[in-house]
Design a protein around this motif. Structure first.
Motif: not given
Length: 358
Positions: A111-118
């Motif tokens: 979840g953290g990685v996805i939010a980081t990319v966005i």
């Protein structure tokens, strides 16, 4: 909050207290301290290496204020979506505080990685920063944060796998009790075997930490060699972490499942992200063009590559004149005086044949 964790096959035993220190009646947990340490080291590394990727360190600092809060929110949101029970009190009533209480654990890395990319994509678009270069340096921070952060799971005695008798098995009374309460032990003998150390569980937190450490080492080697295209490091990270997480997640006993199905959410996402990463890697390798900054030449190649030949300097001509006999000055006028007496055709013939003598 104190647990005794042992590794009987390795002869190791640890007394783990979840609380690092208490200040003014409030507990500060080792989990938060370890996560913060990983974050600070990740930021320090990013600022150090940013120029190598053609990025301004000031832009990295600015991005932190957008990316980090969104990463925390994304990590908690992912966990809550696939484990909604955490949002409710014992009496079944919804609790907003329990929903946002990430400081007690419950942060999903994906979840953290996805939010980081966005958030990084939005930041780069607004600030006109190359997204792929930004993610190339960010992935090093992700690996550093993940390999350190997993030790917060160790202190909390969580994120472990199923029963095993391997030499590095991990044992604890809290582990035995949790497995028994979840119905993951098939007999009272198995429960007792974990208590006495004959059996244990896979230390999957350690597996993932070591996998991230190895990935960091490989990406550092790629950095030393230089990028072939912008995004190479980030996509390599996506592939590496996705494949490793898919395998390790299959060993865990606390996986988040995809909306009541037997599919483990992070295992599915790991395989999917690795497949997408491979596709994008091949596509950008063919279409993205050279990296900026470009791939640095190896020292040996730079030494073998001849530089441009210097144009003849004036001192060369002076040196040649100094080597002429002393009577050159006297002979030159004489030759010049004789030149007009030659026929015109012979003069043309000498000029055409003697152009390279100088």
């Amino acid at each position: 909050m104190i647990n005794t964790v042992s590794f009987p096959g390795l002869g190791l035993e640890f007394e783990l207290n979840r609380v690092a220190v208490s200040l003014f009646g409030h507990n500060i947990y080792w989990y938060g301290v370890i996560i913060a340490t990983g974050f600070l080291l990740a930021v320090a590394f990013g600022l150090w290496k940013a120029p190598r990727f053609g990025l301004d360190p000031d832009a990295i600092v600015d991005a932190i204020f957008y990316v980090v809060p969104s990463a925390i929110i994304g990590a908690r949101l992912y966990y809550v979506i696939f484990n909604p029970a955490v949002c409710f009190d014992a009496d079944g009533s919804f609790s907003l505080l329990r929903m946002i209480a990430f400081w007690d654990g419950g942060l999903a890395i994906y979840g953290g990685v996805i939010a980081t990319v966005i958030s990084a994509l939005l930041f780069c678009k607004v600030r006109k920063v190359d997204f792929w270069s930004g993610m190339d340096i960010t992935c090093y921070g992700l690996l550093i944060g993940q390999l350190i952060g997993r030790w917060g799971n160790f202190v909390n005695v969580e994120a472990y796998g199923g029963v095993t008798d391997l030499p590095w098995r991990m044992c604890s009374a809290s582990i035995a009790n949790e497995l028994w309460s979840k119905g993951l032990l098939d007999s009272q003998e198995a429960y007792q075997s974990i208590l006495d150390g004959t059996l244990g569980v896979h230390p999957t937190f350690l597996y993932e930490s070591l996998w991230n450490l190895l990935g960091l080492g490989l990406l550092l080697l790629l950095m030393k060699k230089g990028r072939r295209f912008n995004g190479q490091m980030f996509l390599s990270y996506v592939i590496w972490y996705g494949l490793g997480r898919a395998v390790i997640e299959g060993l865990r006993t606390d996986s988040l499942y995809f909306f009541g199905t037997p599919i483990r959410s992070s295992q599915m996402l790991g395989l999917l992200s690795a497949a997408v990463g491979i596709g994008l890697f091949v596509l950008r390798l063919k279409t993205a063009g050279p990296a900026t900054p470009p791939l640095a030449a190896k020292p040996s190649q730079a030494a073998e590559t001849p530089g441009p030949s210097p144009a003849p300097a004036e001192p060369v001509a002076t040196e040649e004149m100094e080597q002429l006999p002393e009577d050159t000055e006297h002979s030159a006028p004489a030759e010049a005086a004789e030149a007009p007496s030659q026929p015109e055709e012979e003069q043309k013939e000498e000029i055409s044949d003697g152009g390279g003598n100088h």
